[in-house]
Write an enzyme that holds these catalytic residues in place. Structure first.
Site, PDB file in Angstrom:
ATOM      1  N   GLU A 109      22.087  38.824 -25.058  1.00 60.50           N
ATOM      2  CA  GLU A 109      22.661  37.507 -25.352  1.00 60.50           C
ATOM      3  C   GLU A 109      24.015  37.587 -26.038  1.00 60.50           C
ATOM      4  O   GLU A 109      24.897  36.767 -25.811  1.00 60.50           O
ATOM      5  CB  GLU A 109      21.700  36.695 -26.232  1.00 60.50           C
ATOM      6  N   GLU A 158      12.160  38.203 -24.251  1.00 56.56           N
ATOM      7  CA  GLU A 158      11.533  37.342 -25.276  1.00 56.56           C
ATOM      8  C   GLU A 158      10.199  36.800 -24.774  1.00 56.56           C
ATOM      9  O   GLU A 158       9.229  36.699 -25.528  1.00 56.56           O
ATOM     10  CB  GLU A 158      12.488  36.200 -25.638  1.00 56.56           C
TER      11      GLU A 158
HETATM   12  C1  LIG Z   1      17.314  29.711 -25.707  1.00 55.37           C
HETATM   13  C2  LIG Z   1      18.030  31.030 -25.508  1.00 55.37           C
HETATM   14  C3  LIG Z   1      17.259  31.955 -24.629  1.00 55.37           C
HETATM   15  C4  LIG Z   1      17.811  33.314 -24.420  1.00 55.37           C
HETATM   16  O1  LIG Z   1      17.832  34.047 -25.622  1.00 55.37           O
HETATM   17  C5  LIG Z   1      19.171  33.264 -23.786  1.00 55.37           C
HETATM   18  C6  LIG Z   1      19.235  34.154 -22.587  1.00 55.37           C
HETATM   19  O2  LIG Z   1      18.286  34.650 -22.056  1.00 55.37           O
HETATM   20  S1  LIG Z   1      20.789  34.369 -21.960  1.00 55.37           S
HETATM   21  C7  LIG Z   1      20.534  35.388 -20.530  1.00 55.37           C
HETATM   22  C8  LIG Z   1      20.314  36.797 -20.893  1.00 55.37           C
HETATM   23  N1  LIG Z   1      20.286  37.605 -19.700  1.00 55.37           N
HETATM   24  C9  LIG Z   1      21.350  38.327 -19.300  1.00 55.37           C
HETATM   25  O3  LIG Z   1      22.367  38.380 -19.943  1.00 55.37           O
HETATM   26  C10 LIG Z   1      21.207  39.071 -18.002  1.00 55.37           C
HETATM   27  C11 LIG Z   1      22.367  38.766 -17.097  1.00 55.37           C
HETATM   28  N2  LIG Z   1      22.242  39.412 -15.819  1.00 55.37           N
HETATM   29  C12 LIG Z   1      22.558  40.723 -15.634  1.00 55.37           C
HETATM   30  O4  LIG Z   1      22.885  41.450 -16.550  1.00 55.37           O
HETATM   31  C13 LIG Z   1      22.510  41.242 -14.237  1.00 55.37           C
HETATM   32  O5  LIG Z   1      22.674  40.154 -13.369  1.00 55.37           O
HETATM   33  C14 LIG Z   1      21.198  41.971 -13.853  1.00 55.37           C
HETATM   34  C15 LIG Z   1      21.142  43.294 -14.624  1.00 55.37           C
HETATM   35  C16 LIG Z   1      19.993  41.113 -14.154  1.00 55.37           C
HETATM   36  C17 LIG Z   1      21.199  42.261 -12.330  1.00 55.37           C
HETATM   37  O6  LIG Z   1      22.364  42.957 -11.988  1.00 55.37           O
HETATM   38  P1  LIG Z   1      22.750  43.170 -10.458  1.00 55.37           P
HETATM   39  O7  LIG Z   1      21.559  43.644  -9.720  1.00 55.37           O
HETATM   40  O8  LIG Z   1      23.980  44.000 -10.470  1.00 55.37           O
HETATM   41  O9  LIG Z   1      23.062  41.730  -9.892  1.00 55.37           O
HETATM   42  P2  LIG Z   1      24.214  40.713 -10.313  1.00 55.37           P
HETATM   43  O10 LIG Z   1      24.617  40.898 -11.718  1.00 55.37           O
HETATM   44  O11 LIG Z   1      25.258  40.694  -9.278  1.00 55.37           O
HETATM   45  O12 LIG Z   1      23.398  39.338 -10.281  1.00 55.37           O
HETATM   46  C18 LIG Z   1      22.865  38.841  -9.056  1.00 55.37           C
HETATM   47  C19 LIG Z   1      22.975  37.347  -9.090  1.00 55.37           C
HETATM   48  O13 LIG Z   1      22.108  36.839 -10.108  1.00 55.37           O
HETATM   49  C20 LIG Z   1      22.833  35.984 -10.976  1.00 55.37           C
HETATM   50  N3  LIG Z   1      22.264  36.097 -12.314  1.00 55.37           N
HETATM   51  C21 LIG Z   1      21.957  37.233 -12.969  1.00 55.37           C
HETATM   52  N4  LIG Z   1      21.387  36.939 -14.152  1.00 55.37           N
HETATM   53  C22 LIG Z   1      21.347  35.584 -14.226  1.00 55.37           C
HETATM   54  C23 LIG Z   1      20.867  34.686 -15.203  1.00 55.37           C
HETATM   55  N5  LIG Z   1      20.307  35.107 -16.340  1.00 55.37           N
HETATM   56  N6  LIG Z   1      20.986  33.378 -14.972  1.00 55.37           N
HETATM   57  C24 LIG Z   1      21.535  32.938 -13.831  1.00 55.37           C
HETATM   58  N7  LIG Z   1      22.003  33.752 -12.860  1.00 55.37           N
HETATM   59  C25 LIG Z   1      21.903  35.052 -13.065  1.00 55.37           C
HETATM   60  C26 LIG Z   1      24.261  36.489 -10.890  1.00 55.37           C
HETATM   61  O14 LIG Z   1      25.184  35.517 -11.287  1.00 55.37           O
HETATM   62  C27 LIG Z   1      24.361  36.836  -9.411  1.00 55.37           C
HETATM   63  O15 LIG Z   1      24.534  35.621  -8.724  1.00 55.37           O
HETATM   64  P3  LIG Z   1      25.440  35.537  -7.405  1.00 55.37           P
HETATM   65  O16 LIG Z   1      25.463  34.101  -7.078  1.00 55.37           O
HETATM   66  O17 LIG Z   1      24.739  36.404  -6.415  1.00 55.37           O
HETATM   67  O18 LIG Z   1      26.774  36.082  -7.797  1.00 55.37           O
END
Ligand SMILES: CCC[C@H](O)CC(=O)SCCNC(=O)CCNC(=O)[C@H](O)C(C)(C)COP(=O)([O-])OP(=O)([O-])OC[C@H]1O[C@@H](n2cnc3c(N)ncnc32)[C@H](O)[C@@H]1OP(=O)([O-])[O-]
Length: 716
Positions: free
Chosen positions: A123, A103
């Site tokens: 999301e 976004e």
């Molecule tokens: C107002 C509304 C605004 C908006 O529309 C809402 C959003 O954006 S909603 C968001 C939309 N976004 C999503 O849904 C994306 C969600 N994230 C993912 O899909 C995967 O983490 C990603 C593909 C990015 C990396 O995969 P990978 O390489 O296999 O790595 P991994 O998965 O093992 O993650 C490593 C560490 O990072 C942490 N962490 C990750 N993302 C976030 C976050 N957003 N936040 C905080 N922490 C996050 C994760 O917990 C982990 O922590 P830990 O302490 O080491 O366990």
């Protein structure tokens, strides 16, 4: 935070810094607001590039912040301010641009990405919608059809697909920041009006695409709110001016944020990550246990499970020796497996399946592999025979794994020369598709063996959960009281349809009876026969081995009704292998006759009672499992149920759900049902549940700590 630098020439570079994924925390948002202001005010700056530190553009809003009060500058005005800048702003996307990250990029005037980057608006998988303008800007950029797909599925797309859809302006294999800098220098001074997505018209929904999508989404979402809200937001985009569309987006987002579903889905996101960081009661974990590299493996037994496991291994690039001693089965498998591999590789976008598979009927051929997965028929004496053989043919140090769904790993380990190298790897059918893997450690399994199996699961793209060695392990152990209650409900007056409908209404893709018909009723029948609960010589009573027992499923099997494969089970189908379940008069007559024979008076049973009896019995067993230290924490159980048993993700998992309902309420209802059915031990509330209620029902995130403390003080 975000750093600011002025590159030689006139480009300002803003770098998001919040490892590991540069999530948009309050500090990052503040950093962006400040640095954009700085770029705007600096007369020497003619254009701006926004990038992320450490090869990741941005993983979206900081999900950890959702649990607390909103601090720092909000995202929506921040992105509007970027869009309004009168100098060209480009997003340089490396790694990921997800959710709020994409976004943010949509608020920039240009988007340049590395060819390996992934983009998406996931999301919906967190119970939300793209609430920082994504639901309004994306359809203006790529049209309603493509936006609908991305927003309602939340899928991650490649840079190539994003370029094709028109989300990106350029894709590069080179340094993306350098490319973006060059790009903005080139376009500096050009008019920006057409690059401000919020000012563009949204294509109208001429073919009622969104109405049709809404019908489908409501059917498929099984009670999940977010997919419906995503379509509603797109309807607003298609029919309202941008500002009003944004108001609708905010209104929908607020409703979702306040729903239990968003909390459940965010919990499910984090629990998936918690279980990856396994630890055993012995203290073994990733931190102190190294996994062995595996490049050659063998699978013994090429039935449905074995074939799927071969494909799952081959897809990771591992060479597999696939062994089946029955010639006919081997011939069939050697035809079927390569086709399955090809199909699955295609589905995953891999041109050539990476692994090499060789087929053999000789167990001797596994002598050179580093790991063996036994997947023969679920029969202890057969498995023991295979393990005795393996330990004599494999070279010392080979890891021996069993794909048993509940047999004693320690008994298998006992017949080998290295019991420390034996673990369970419990796959779920079809093994190359299903995400769950239970890695079962016995009392003698070495940390190295557990680490290797966990690592291998990760390589295969599984959610691997380390579980203790007890009958049924975690998933099937909890399933037992659930199935048992469903059978008792039939005895008391319910029909299979009523039970299934209540469970499907809750969000399961299939109720218990439809699921049993699909898996085959003979599986459980055989297990009950082995346990001495049924079979020749066992008296046909409703109490067996000192507890209430329902012979109903045995009698259905005895009538030759084994489920879909025989065209008859709890339902009738069009023929053997038929998929569409229809109510069967035979079952109703059979149930009536059964009740009459046992003097049971059918009563009307409400869906609430069906849910309580089935789900609370299952949850209660979950508490027993935690108490027995067979799962490290509630997240492990919840991940198992979400990824392996169709537990609706928007209810977080059984243990999370217990917390949502209220532990006091679960305890009270279990006490009530146990009082009415004192001969059903599974309804007796677990000590752990009682202890948690006694200390004020702490939130699920605190249970692990509580259990460990209680264990130290021997309260459990
Ligand atoms: C107002 C509304 C605004 C908006 O529309 C809402 C959003 O954006 S909603 C968001 C939309 N976004 C999503 O849904 C994306 C969600 N994230 C993912 O899909 C995967 O983490 C990603 C593909 C990015 C990396 O995969 P990978 O390489 O296999 O790595 P991994 O998965 O093992 O993650 C490593 C560490 O990072 C942490 N962490 C990750 N993302 C976030 C976050 N957003 N936040 C905080 N922490 C996050 C994760 O917990 C982990 O922590 P830990 O302490 O080491 O366990």
């Amino acid at each position: 935070m975000a750093t600011y630098s002025r590159l030689p020439g006139s480009v300002a570079l803003i770098t998001l810094q919040n490892p590991p994924v540069n999530a948009l925390s309050a500090a990052v948002r503040q950093g962006i607001v400040d640095t954009v202001q700085r770029a705007l005010k600096d007369p020497k700056v003619t254009s701006v590039v926004i990038c992320g530190q450490n090869g990741k553009f941005c993983g979206g809003a900081d999900i950890r912040e959702f649990a607390g009060p909103m601090l720092g500058p909000p995202l929506v005005p921040m992105i509007h301010a970027i869009e309004a800048v009168d100098k060209p702003v480009a997003a340089a996307i490396e790694g990921v641009a997800l959710g709020g990250g994409l976004e943010l990029a949509l608020g920039c005037h240009y988007r340049i990405a590395h060819s390996k980057a992934l983009l998406g608006l996931p999301e919906v998988t967190l119970g939300l919608l793209p609430g920082a303008g994504g639901s309004q800007r994306l359809p203006r950029l790529i049209g309603l059809t493509a936006a609908l797909d991305l927003i309602t599925t939340g899928r991650h797309i490649s840079a190539a697909e994003a370029l094709k859809l028109g989300i990106l302006d350029q894709v590069t294999d080179n340094n993306v920041v350098d490319q973006a800098v060059e790009f903005v220098r080139r376009v500096a001074g050009q008019p920006l009006d057409s690059r401000r997505l919020s000012t563009l018209p949204c294509p109208p929904d001429v073919d009622s695409l969104l109405d049709k999508a809404m019908v489908k989404v409501r059917q498929r979402s099984r009670g999940a709110l977010a997919p419906v809200a995503c379509v509603q937001a797109l309807m607003a985009a298609a029919s309202l001016p941008y500002t009003q569309g944004m108001e609708k987006e905010r209104e929908l987002l607020t409703t979702l944020f306040n729903s239990g579903q968003a909390r459940a889905l965010q919990y499910a996101f984090f629990s998936q990550r918690v279980v990856g960081k396994w630890s055993l009661p012995s203290g073994a974990s990733w931190d102190n246990s190294a996994a062995r590299p595996i490049s050659k493996a063998a699978v013994i037994g090429l039935g449905t499970m074995g074939r799927g496991i071969v494909v799952a291994l081959a897809l990771t690039g591992i060479s597999v020796v696939a062994v089946e001693t029955q010639e006919k089965q081997l011939a069939e498998a050697s035809q079927a497996v390569p086709a399955m591999l090809q199909r699955e590789a295609g589905r995953r976008g891999l041109a050539t399946p990476p692994g090499v598979i060789s087929f053999s009927s000789n167990l001797q051929d596994v002598s050179e592999v580093e790991l063996v997965i036994e997947a023969v028929f679920e029969d202890m004496s057969l498995k023991l025979q295979v393990f005795r053989h393996l330990t004599s043919v494999c070279r010392p140090g080979t890891l021996l794994c069993s794909n048993t769904s509940g047999l004693d790993i320690d008994q298998l380990a006992a017949v080998t020369q290295s019991p420390g190298l034996v673990v369970g790897m419990h796959f779920f059918a079809p093994a190359h598709v299903m995400k769950l893997l239970e890695v079962v450690y016995g009392p003698r399994s070495s940390p190295e063996a557990v680490a290797t199996a966990m690592q291998l699961g990760k390589r295969m793209g599984k959610v691997s959960v380390a579980v203790g060695n007890c009958p049924g392990f975690v998933g099937n152990r909890m399933l037992k009281p659930y199935l048992e209650q469903a059978n008792f409900l039939l005895e008391e007056g319910a029909t299979p349809q009523q039970v299934d409908e209540a469970l499907e209404e809750f969000g399961f893709p299939m109720g218990v009876f439809r699921m049993s018909d699909l898996s085959g009723l003979d599986v459980g029948w055989r297990i009950r026969k082995e346990a001495g609960l049924t079979g020749p010589g066992v008296e046909s009573t409703r109490t067996r081995q000192g507890r209430r027992y329902s012979p109903l499923p045995d009698q259905v099997c005895e009538a030759g009704r084994l489920g879909q494969k025989t065209g008859r089970g709890w339902y009738q189908y069009d023929g053997p292998g038929g998929r569409v379940a229809r109510s069967d008069p035979w079952v109703h007559i059979f149930l009536e006759a059964y009740r009459a024979e046992h003097d049971l008076v059918a009563r009307s049973i409400a869906p609430e009672e069906i849910l309580e009896r089935c789900l609370y019995a299952l949850i209660n067993e979950g508490f027993n499992i935690l108490q027995d230290a067979m799962a490290a924490g509630p997240e492990d159980i919840d991940a198992i149920y979400v990824f392996g048993y169709g537990w609706p993700r928007h209810h977080g998992g059984p243990m999370f759900h217990a917390g949502q309902v209220g532990l006091g309420r679960i305890l009270e209802r279990l006490q009530h049902h146990h009082h009415n059915h004192p001969d059903v031990p599974h309804l007796k509330p677990s000590t752990l549940l009682r202890r948690l209620v006694a200390v004020g029902s702490p939130p699920v995130q605190k249970w692990r700590e509580f259990i460990n403390k209680e264990r130290v003080h021997s309260q459990l």
